[in-house]
Design a protein around this motif. Structure first.
Motif, mmCIF file in Angstrom:
data_model
loop_
_atom_site.group_PDB
_atom_site.id
_atom_site.type_symbol
_atom_site.label_atom_id
_atom_site.label_comp_id
_atom_site.label_asym_id
_atom_site.label_seq_id
_atom_site.Cartn_x
_atom_site.Cartn_y
_atom_site.Cartn_z
ATOM 1 N N TYR A 1 0.822 -1.204 0.000
ATOM 2 C CA TYR A 1 0.000 0.000 0.000
ATOM 3 C C TYR A 1 0.861 1.261 0.000
ATOM 4 O O TYR A 1 0.488 2.276 -0.591
ATOM 5 N N PHE A 2 2.014 1.191 0.662
ATOM 6 C CA PHE A 2 2.927 2.329 0.651
ATOM 7 C C PHE A 2 3.426 2.599 -0.772
ATOM 8 O O PHE A 2 3.531 3.750 -1.190
ATOM 9 N N THR A 3 3.723 1.538 -1.517
ATOM 10 C CA THR A 3 4.166 1.691 -2.902
ATOM 11 C C THR A 3 3.075 2.339 -3.738
ATOM 12 O O THR A 3 3.340 3.254 -4.530
ATOM 13 N N TYR A 4 1.841 1.870 -3.581
ATOM 14 C CA TYR A 4 0.716 2.473 -4.309
ATOM 15 C C TYR A 4 0.564 3.945 -3.954
ATOM 16 O O TYR A 4 0.305 4.788 -4.819
ATOM 17 N N ILE B 1 1.174 9.670 -5.405
ATOM 18 C CA ILE B 1 1.647 11.027 -5.094
ATOM 19 C C ILE B 1 2.504 11.560 -6.241
ATOM 20 O O ILE B 1 2.382 12.727 -6.636
ATOM 21 N N MET B 2 3.372 10.702 -6.813
ATOM 22 C CA MET B 2 4.207 11.152 -7.935
ATOM 23 C C MET B 2 3.353 11.486 -9.157
ATOM 24 O O MET B 2 3.612 12.478 -9.849
ATOM 25 N N VAL B 3 2.336 10.700 -9.433
ATOM 26 C CA VAL B 3 1.461 10.975 -10.581
ATOM 27 C C VAL B 3 0.736 12.296 -10.367
ATOM 28 O O VAL B 3 0.645 13.132 -11.279
ATOM 29 N N VAL B 4 0.230 12.531 -9.169
ATOM 30 C CA VAL B 4 -0.460 13.786 -8.866
ATOM 31 C C VAL B 4 0.500 14.961 -8.986
ATOM 32 O O VAL B 4 0.147 16.025 -9.518
ATOM 33 N N ALA B 5 1.751 14.792 -8.535
ATOM 34 C CA ALA B 5 2.738 15.871 -8.612
ATOM 35 C C ALA B 5 3.042 16.225 -10.070
ATOM 36 O O ALA B 5 3.104 17.404 -10.431
ATOM 37 N N VAL B 6 3.212 15.217 -10.926
ATOM 38 C CA VAL B 6 3.508 15.490 -12.338
ATOM 39 C C VAL B 6 2.296 16.120 -13.016
ATOM 40 O O VAL B 6 2.426 17.097 -13.772
ATOM 41 N N LEU B 7 1.103 15.608 -12.733
ATOM 42 C CA LEU B 7 -0.093 16.175 -13.350
ATOM 43 C C LEU B 7 -0.356 17.606 -12.874
ATOM 44 O O LEU B 7 -0.870 18.432 -13.634
#
Length: 176
Positions: free
Chosen positions: A3-6, A11-17
């Motif tokens: 779950y930590f990996t997910y 968070i990285m996807v949200v940051a890039v978007l």
């Protein structure tokens, strides 16, 4: 851990978007598809131009080298040498500086740019006209390697290494 990996990936996807939606002080977004597209196109154009230039230089260099080598092999007075050609019973064409001893030969006009040079094989043993059937051995050890050839090999390797480093630097300069 799963779950930590997910969570980290989310968070990285949200940051890039978010870079597409957050605005700089001048009002433009930090990241846009047009910027990505234009920079990708510029890099592609630079790479294609560099590749074409390198290819052209390589072809020119190979052509000059081949003409030089053929000129050296044929001698400075290449026009004064006569080349004979003939076809054997199997249909294979032969080219030589001496006429065919067993038949008809035709004088051939060869252009240095259209010649492939191959080392001739000694076929005297096939016709039974070899000088000796037993190899002669000398008491001294044979000189297998020519020192000047080894020196040239190392010089060529150094030149190739320098050329690779130069091209690598040119690619790095294009990328940065």
């Amino acid at each position: 851990m799963k779950y930590f990996t997910y969570l980290a990936i989310s968070i990285m996807v949200v940051a890039v978007l978010s870079l597409f939606y957050l605005k700089q002080p001048n009002g433009q977004s930090w990241l846009s598809t047009s910027v990505i597209t234009s920079e990708t196109q510029q890099l592609k154009d630079k790479f294609v131009s560099f590749t074409h230039t390198t290819y052209t230089q390589a072809v020119t260099g190979v052509s000059r080298t081949a003409a030089h080598v053929i000129g050296k092999l044929l001698g400075d007075s290449a026009g004064s040498k006569t080349i004979y050609k003939w076809q054997d019973d199997y249909g294979v064409w032969h080219f030589s500086d001496t006429p065919n001893p067993n038949g008809l030969s035709v004088e051939a006009q060869l252009s240095p740019t259209e010649v492939n040079v191959m080392v001739a094989e000694d076929t005297a043993i096939l016709s039974g006209s070899a000088k000796s059937s037993t190899p002669q051995h000398s008491s001294a050890s044979p000189a297998v390697y020519d020192p000047s050839a080894i020196k040239k090999l190392f010089e060529d390797a150094e030149k190739a290494q320098q050329k690779l480093q130069q091209r690598s630097q040119e690619l790095n300069d294009l990328i940065h």
